[in-house]
Motif scaffolding. Sequence first.
Motif, PDB file in Angstrom:
ATOM      1  N   ASP A   1     -48.673   2.197   9.476  1.00  0.00           N
ATOM      2  CA  ASP A   1     -47.403   1.475   9.444  1.00  0.00           C
ATOM      3  C   ASP A   1     -47.036   1.153  10.886  1.00  0.00           C
ATOM      4  O   ASP A   1     -47.858   1.327  11.786  1.00  0.00           O
ATOM      5  N   PHE A   2     -45.798   0.740  11.097  1.00  0.00           N
ATOM      6  CA  PHE A   2     -45.436   0.370  12.468  1.00  0.00           C
ATOM      7  C   PHE A   2     -45.432   1.592  13.397  1.00  0.00           C
ATOM      8  O   PHE A   2     -45.520   1.473  14.605  1.00  0.00           O
ATOM      9  N   PHE A   3     -45.320   2.800  12.803  1.00  0.00           N
ATOM     10  CA  PHE A   3     -45.216   4.014  13.601  1.00  0.00           C
ATOM     11  C   PHE A   3     -46.590   4.541  14.021  1.00  0.00           C
ATOM     12  O   PHE A   3     -46.784   4.968  15.155  1.00  0.00           O
ATOM     13  N   ALA A   4     -47.538   4.530  13.093  1.00  0.00           N
ATOM     14  CA  ALA A   4     -48.860   5.082  13.388  1.00  0.00           C
ATOM     15  C   ALA A   4     -49.956   4.140  12.914  1.00  0.00           C
ATOM     16  O   ALA A   4     -49.823   3.522  11.866  1.00  0.00           O
ATOM     17  N   GLN A   5     -51.015   4.040  13.702  1.00  0.00           N
ATOM     18  CA  GLN A   5     -52.179   3.262  13.276  1.00  0.00           C
ATOM     19  C   GLN A   5     -53.307   4.243  13.005  1.00  0.00           C
ATOM     20  O   GLN A   5     -53.678   5.024  13.885  1.00  0.00           O
ATOM     21  N   ASN A   6     -53.819   4.182  11.782  1.00  0.00           N
ATOM     22  CA  ASN A   6     -54.900   5.079  11.380  1.00  0.00           C
ATOM     23  C   ASN A   6     -54.569   6.538  11.659  1.00  0.00           C
ATOM     24  O   ASN A   6     -55.405   7.295  12.150  1.00  0.00           O
ATOM     25  N   GLY A   7     -53.342   6.904  11.367  1.00  0.00           N
ATOM     26  CA  GLY A   7     -52.951   8.304  11.494  1.00  0.00           C
ATOM     27  C   GLY A   7     -53.664   9.137  10.443  1.00  0.00           C
ATOM     28  O   GLY A   7     -53.927   8.673   9.340  1.00  0.00           O
ATOM     29  N   VAL A   8     -54.016  10.359  10.814  1.00  0.00           N
ATOM     30  CA  VAL A   8     -54.745  11.237   9.898  1.00  0.00           C
ATOM     31  C   VAL A   8     -53.909  12.485   9.647  1.00  0.00           C
ATOM     32  O   VAL A   8     -53.471  13.149  10.587  1.00  0.00           O
ATOM     33  N   LEU A   9     -53.698  12.782   8.373  1.00  0.00           N
ATOM     34  CA  LEU A   9     -52.965  13.988   8.040  1.00  0.00           C
ATOM     35  C   LEU A   9     -53.976  15.105   7.790  1.00  0.00           C
ATOM     36  O   LEU A   9     -54.720  15.075   6.819  1.00  0.00           O
ATOM     37  N   ARG A  10     -53.998  16.080   8.703  1.00  0.00           N
ATOM     38  CA  ARG A  10     -55.020  17.128   8.635  1.00  0.00           C
ATOM     39  C   ARG A  10     -54.652  18.224   7.640  1.00  0.00           C
ATOM     40  O   ARG A  10     -53.513  18.328   7.199  1.00  0.00           O
ATOM     41  N   SER A  11     -55.603  19.078   7.374  1.00  0.00           N
ATOM     42  CA  SER A  11     -55.381  20.148   6.391  1.00  0.00           C
ATOM     43  C   SER A  11     -54.431  21.228   6.915  1.00  0.00           C
ATOM     44  O   SER A  11     -53.901  22.016   6.149  1.00  0.00           O
ATOM     45  N   ASP A  12     -54.211  21.261   8.222  1.00  0.00           N
ATOM     46  CA  ASP A  12     -53.237  22.239   8.728  1.00  0.00           C
ATOM     47  C   ASP A  12     -51.815  21.653   8.697  1.00  0.00           C
ATOM     48  O   ASP A  12     -50.867  22.316   9.113  1.00  0.00           O
ATOM     49  N   GLY A  13     -51.685  20.408   8.235  1.00  0.00           N
ATOM     50  CA  GLY A  13     -50.366  19.792   8.109  1.00  0.00           C
ATOM     51  C   GLY A  13     -50.037  18.845   9.248  1.00  0.00           C
ATOM     52  O   GLY A  13     -49.053  18.120   9.212  1.00  0.00           O
ATOM     53  N   ARG A  14     -50.871  18.809  10.282  1.00  0.00           N
ATOM     54  CA  ARG A  14     -50.619  17.967  11.455  1.00  0.00           C
ATOM     55  C   ARG A  14     -50.948  16.506  11.153  1.00  0.00           C
ATOM     56  O   ARG A  14     -52.041  16.223  10.667  1.00  0.00           O
ATOM     57  N   MET A  15     -50.037  15.608  11.437  1.00  0.00           N
ATOM     58  CA  MET A  15     -50.353  14.185  11.342  1.00  0.00           C
ATOM     59  C   MET A  15     -50.765  13.738  12.746  1.00  0.00           C
ATOM     60  O   MET A  15     -49.961  13.746  13.673  1.00  0.00           O
ATOM     61  N   VAL A  16     -52.047  13.394  12.854  1.00  0.00           N
ATOM     62  CA  VAL A  16     -52.587  13.063  14.170  1.00  0.00           C
ATOM     63  C   VAL A  16     -52.507  11.551  14.390  1.00  0.00           C
ATOM     64  O   VAL A  16     -53.037  10.772  13.603  1.00  0.00           O
ATOM     65  N   HIS A  17     -51.793  11.182  15.419  1.00  0.00           N
ATOM     66  CA  HIS A  17     -51.666   9.755  15.746  1.00  0.00           C
ATOM     67  C   HIS A  17     -51.534   9.618  17.257  1.00  0.00           C
ATOM     68  O   HIS A  17     -51.277  10.601  17.949  1.00  0.00           O
ATOM     69  N   ASP A  18     -51.679   8.415  17.751  1.00  0.00           N
ATOM     70  CA  ASP A  18     -51.622   8.202  19.199  1.00  0.00           C
ATOM     71  C   ASP A  18     -50.218   8.462  19.731  1.00  0.00           C
ATOM     72  O   ASP A  18     -49.227   8.185  19.076  1.00  0.00           O
ATOM     73  N   MET A  19     -50.171   8.971  20.944  1.00  0.00           N
ATOM     74  CA  MET A  19     -48.891   9.197  21.618  1.00  0.00           C
ATOM     75  C   MET A  19     -48.875   8.321  22.872  1.00  0.00           C
ATOM     76  O   MET A  19     -49.885   7.747  23.261  1.00  0.00           O
ATOM     77  N   TYR A  20     -47.716   8.241  23.523  1.00  0.00           N
ATOM     78  CA  TYR A  20     -47.594   7.373  24.690  1.00  0.00           C
ATOM     79  C   TYR A  20     -47.007   8.131  25.865  1.00  0.00           C
ATOM     80  O   TYR A  20     -46.002   8.826  25.708  1.00  0.00           O
ATOM     81  N   LEU A  21     -47.648   8.000  27.011  1.00  0.00           N
ATOM     82  CA  LEU A  21     -47.035   8.509  28.231  1.00  0.00           C
ATOM     83  C   LEU A  21     -46.255   7.338  28.825  1.00  0.00           C
ATOM     84  O   LEU A  21     -46.815   6.266  29.069  1.00  0.00           O
ATOM     85  N   ALA A  22     -44.964   7.544  29.026  1.00  0.00           N
ATOM     86  CA  ALA A  22     -44.120   6.447  29.482  1.00  0.00           C
ATOM     87  C   ALA A  22     -43.349   6.850  30.726  1.00  0.00           C
ATOM     88  O   ALA A  22     -43.166   8.033  30.997  1.00  0.00           O
ATOM     89  N   GLU A  23     -42.927   5.833  31.477  1.00  0.00           N
ATOM     90  CA  GLU A  23     -42.099   6.093  32.650  1.00  0.00           C
ATOM     91  C   GLU A  23     -40.799   5.310  32.484  1.00  0.00           C
ATOM     92  O   GLU A  23     -40.806   4.162  32.032  1.00  0.00           O
ATOM     93  N   VAL A  24     -39.707   5.946  32.854  1.00  0.00           N
ATOM     94  CA  VAL A  24     -38.415   5.265  32.732  1.00  0.00           C
ATOM     95  C   VAL A  24     -38.306   4.199  33.824  1.00  0.00           C
ATOM     96  O   VAL A  24     -38.581   4.461  35.001  1.00  0.00           O
TER      97      VAL A  24
END
Lengths: 296, 401
Positions: free
Chosen positions: B342-365
């Motif tokens: 969806d707009f939040f995650a691309q090809n996010g994977v929901l693992r068996s430990d409950g973690r939804m793995v998706h890309d994160m962003y390092l950003a600067e203000v």
Amino acid sequence: MFSDLLGIAPQVLFGQLLLGLINGSFYAVLSLGLAVIFGLLNIVNFAHGALYMLGAFAAWLLGKYLHIDYWGALILAPLIVGFIGVLLDRFLLRRLAGVDHLYGLLLTFGLAMLIEGLFVKMFGASGQPFAAPKALNGGVNLGFMFLPYYRAWVVVASLVVCAVTWYVFERTKIGAYLRAGTENPKLLQAFGVNVPLLTTLAYGYGVALAAFAGVLAAPITQVNPLMGSNLIIVVFAVVVIGGMGSIMGAIVTGLSMGVVEGLTKVFWPEASSTIIFIVMAIVLVLRPAGLFGRTN
Amino acid sequence: MKFLKNFMVGVSALALTAGAAQAEISDGVVKIGVLTDMSGTYSDVAGPGTVTAAEMAIEDFGGTVAGAPIEVVSADHQNKADVAANKAREWGDTQQVDAFAELVTTSVAMAVFEVAKQQNKVVLVSGAASSPLTNDACIPSGLHWTYNTRALAVGTGSAIVKEGGDSWYFLTADYAFGESLQRDVTTVVEAGGGKVLGASKHPFPASDFSSFVLQAQASGAKIIGLANAGGDTINAIKAANEFGIVSAGQKIAGLLVFLSDVHALGLETAQGLLMTASFYWDLNDETRAWSQRFYERTGKMPTGVQAGVYSSVTHYLKAIEATGTDDTDTVVAKMREMPVNDFFAQNGVLRSDGRMVHDMYLAEVKSPAESTGPWDYLKIVRVIPGEEAYGPLSESTCPTK
């Protein structure tokens, strides 16, 4: 050195003492307002934190919409909020005169929740930024710590306000009327003094003190709808320690509790939010009327 | 005849499956309970905006799933674990709530995990950040969607260590989340050859950070790591600026900074701050479109927590639609099977430990000069691949993985 023995560098210790004094200034001004209100109206004003917050918001709104600077707001915000206090007294608190304290407490507590809830709804909980006046930007290096000018100003302004309040209440004719009004309002009224007006003004003044503290705090914390609710319980503990209704008690205890809290932050940071209540419990056991209170 | 027989069999089979599908949705309604901080420190980070996000997810889904209506209920947990647990129990026992969503504040999420385990309900965690939620404290139906403290540590922590920030002092919120964040960042710092000189635990929430900031200053650490969030982070950053910490050469690392915090601080104060974000409204057309709709309803751009609620609720509903049931085990299995897109995650994977793995962003203000309009606050420095942010499944200590 003593402080070195405890494994704390002297600069940390002195720094915390000074910071404690700064925080103590807020406690002093706020508990002073509570003491005035309790002393003269016999009302446990739980709305004090919300009125403190209103002071900060008044300053922020004055700046944002009317472009009134910090110094103008420091005068205007307490006047505006004090006037709101006068209205509260006239239309709400007045009706509770003569009934149990509990009703006043419930009413003011309800008012506080109402006002805070309304402001969270309107402005969100993160708060609004409020810049310190340009003249007080920067600071001075004292050797053991960097003292921002603004914090120094907070201490000075608070002490002046406390001293003036103490003088007016304890050393002038108006103060004498006010104190007489609490002892025996009927007798005082028989002498031709307008007691209801006097108590209304006293409530307005107590509220204005809260608003003044709110404006002082605005540049330090965010202008935040919940800024008062975090503080009010501590300030009540300060008033209880000092003695309900005692002006001098409120000032001295406010400053000293700030320092005690500062020291706790050095030696046991996790306990810093509880230490004042521990002191309160001890004082209540040993001197139920508070350190400066008079037992009736 | 044969045709008629076949026809009859077909019709009755259809009728049976239709009836079965209807019956598979327990109580004839799919109910999602949003438990969040509606009025306290985290109410801008999560709060009413997450209820709006859940409502938007339901509307966009068409209001029904597998033939049953979808409803949302919400309550204020006041950041108190007992309040949250009681509410969740009440919802589960008497109000047919099928899934608990949002749950900012780790202690709250952990308390609701206990309830959900007993009642076998789905938990869609968005706001709580502690990595133990999918490690030691995991439950089979507890899904951790938006981010966690490990991802924050990998994002902000390692970026700062790489830039030479190798000695740290922490200001840590004194509860499970603060500890978890401090622990995860410490691991990253030490792995990068840095060291941690000390930490001050402050009460949660705290309004005055001046003394903690001075203790951090006295430590001489290059980096002051803020293992806290929301109003606490804002006040700590303000105090650090006021006491000349930054101008004296020490740097502040906000380990969990939200867009709402940047908004409250103002760019003048917040500029240059590095932060790890799970979401930013201005990433692409899709994020802009959704965020604009959110903005029209709330008057604020969404935080990652709010966007995460939309994503998790939508994925949950998709799984119900696909399986035709709201049975917890079946739905969770389907959610794991389907990628999150969806707009939040691309090809996010929901693992068996409950973690939804998706890309994160390092950003600067951004600095005030770089910002071109309202809410234009961040520039993305780096995309952190999901695997790097959350680590491999083999690292997870979740016993039921």
